[in-house]
Enzyme design. Structure first.
Site, PDB file in Angstrom:
ATOM      1  CD  GLU A 181      -2.867   1.448   2.488  1.00  0.00           C
ATOM      2  OE1 GLU A 181      -2.660   0.387   3.423  1.00  0.00           O
ATOM      3  OE2 GLU A 181      -3.500   2.177   2.543  1.00  0.00           O
ATOM      4  CE  LYS A 223      -6.054  -0.147   1.819  1.00  0.00           C
ATOM      5  NZ  LYS A 223      -6.738  -0.586   3.113  1.00  0.00           N
TER       6      LYS A 223
HETATM    7  P1  13P Z   1      -9.164   4.346   4.388  1.00  0.00           P
HETATM    8  O1  13P Z   1     -10.084   3.544   3.362  1.00  0.00           O
HETATM    9  O2  13P Z   1     -10.135   4.856   5.469  1.00  0.00           O
HETATM   10  O3  13P Z   1      -8.296   5.161   3.695  1.00  0.00           O
HETATM   11  O4  13P Z   1      -8.627   3.050   5.076  1.00  0.00           O
HETATM   12  C1  13P Z   1      -7.941   2.239   4.336  1.00  0.00           C
HETATM   13  C2  13P Z   1      -6.747   1.731   4.908  1.00  0.00           C
HETATM   14  O5  13P Z   1      -6.473   0.624   5.406  1.00  0.00           O
HETATM   15  C3  13P Z   1      -5.612   2.976   4.903  1.00  0.00           C
HETATM   16  O6  13P Z   1      -4.295   2.216   5.328  1.00  0.00           O
END
Ligand code: 13P
Length: 348
Positions: A181, A223
């Site tokens: 991510e 992600k």
């Molecule tokens: P949000 O969808 O609130 O941005 O959170 C997703 C997430 O796991 C961020 O690391």
């Protein structure tokens, strides 16, 4: 039987399903509870998350996996059932956030680098025994405001993507699918074109690092952020523009071997997160140029409505579950491009 990393990754992005990010750290969940005037005690955190995981049948129908925080993966429900068992009983896969947060990047102008690599091999082995079959590591890339356009620096992008690849390699060694991510924040005054440029540079660097560190892409999930305008930008990109820029950016950077891409909501409203995901999938459905499944891994965009319906009261659990069920259903439809404003209203 040990499932392959590829099987797990594919199950995480099964058609019409996505992930529930319920891995808020102790500090973040306190902030969320502050908005409904509920004290962040271990019991309240457990009750709230148990409410979400017991939402039937939408957990089974639309949630393929749940990202947990260290406390939650060890917690039992009020009746003594481990929360991971409740998730598995709903047909979803337990996952775990393993990074230790974004810390100040030394000798930078306020940029961040995510920590948590020391001891990670041992922590992953323990999480595997606790039932986790995928993990998450979030890197944070800021886009500088007017007057600070040198942010992000190549140094920030490089150190963060290098750490993401080190984490991913360790996960795969442990039999755990890494969600990588690299979040480009939407907090600034930048336009969507600048978001595109920074996201493109970040993803190019990420996939070079994953290659160098021998990560098998078939057993990973990306992600990312969508390509959107900064929150403070006077002109906001339309859903069609978001879809077009997001898919173009991925076509230039994300290898076809990656089975799935699950978006974070990143501060978008519930509705924007659904509308954008739907527009992205509608565009994907028009072409064979986009080989990956495109779904959600939302935290706030799935939880804001149930959190406010619940408000810390057990009598409100059915209302909280109804609100969560609705958003899970709507995002499940958006994950195949079959959501519409009419369906949203009818099912509310
Ligand atoms: P949000 O969808 O609130 O941005 O959170 C997703 C997430 O796991 C961020 O690391």
């Amino acid at each position: 039987m040990t499932e392959s990393l590829q099987d797990i990754a594919q199950a995480m992005v099964a058609p019409g399903k996505g992930l529930l990010a319920a891995d808020e750290s102790s500090g973040t969940i306190k902030k969320r509870f502050d908005t409904i005037d509920v004290e962040s005690t271990e019991g309240n955190r457990r009750d709230y998350r148990e409410m979400l995981f017991r939402t039937s049948p939408e957990m089974s129908d639309h949630i393929s996996g749940v990202i947990l925080f260290d406390e939650t993966i060890r917690q039992k429900a009020a009746d003594g059932t481990p929360l991971t068992q409740i998730i598995r009983d709903a047909g979803a896969i337990p996952g775990i956030k393993v990074d230790l947060g974004a810390k100040d990047l030394p000798r930078s102008s306020g940029e961040k680098v995510t920590e948590g690599l020391d001891g990670l091999r041992d922590r992953l082995a323990e999480y595997y025994d606790l039932g986790a079959r995928f993990a998450k590591w979030r890197a944070v890339i800021d886009i500088g405001r007017e007057g600070n356009r040198s942010v992000p620096s190549p140094y920030c992008i490089k150190t963060n993507t290098h750490a993401l690849a080190r984490y991913a390699a360790l996960c795969q060694e442990a039999g755990i699918v890494p969600i990588v991510e690299p979040e480009v924040l939407m907090d600034g005054d930048h336009d969507a074109t600048r978001c595109y440029q920074v996201t493109q540079a970040t993803l190019k660097s990420l996939y070079a690092e994953l290659y160098e560190q021998r990560v098998a892409l078939e057993g990973t999930i990306l992600k990312p952020n969508m390509i959107v305008s900064g929150k403070l930008c006077p002109t906001q990109a339309s859903p069609e523009e978001v879809a077009e820029k997001t898919l173009k950016c991925f076509a230039h950077t994300v290898p076809a071997a990656v089975p799935g891409i699950v978006f974070l909501s990143g501060g978008q409203s519930d509705m924007d997160a659904t509308i954008h995901l739907n527009a992205i999938n509608q565009l994907k459905n028009t072409s064979t140029a986009y080989p990956w499944a495109l779904s959600f891994s939302y935290g706030r965009a799935l939880q804001t409505a149930p959190l406010h319906a619940w408000r810390g009261t057990s009598a409100n659990v059915p209302a909280g579950q109804k609100a969560f069920a609705h958003r899970a259903r709507m995002n499940g439809l958006a994950a195949t491009g079959s959501w519409s404003a009419d369906i949203e209203k009818q099912n509310a």
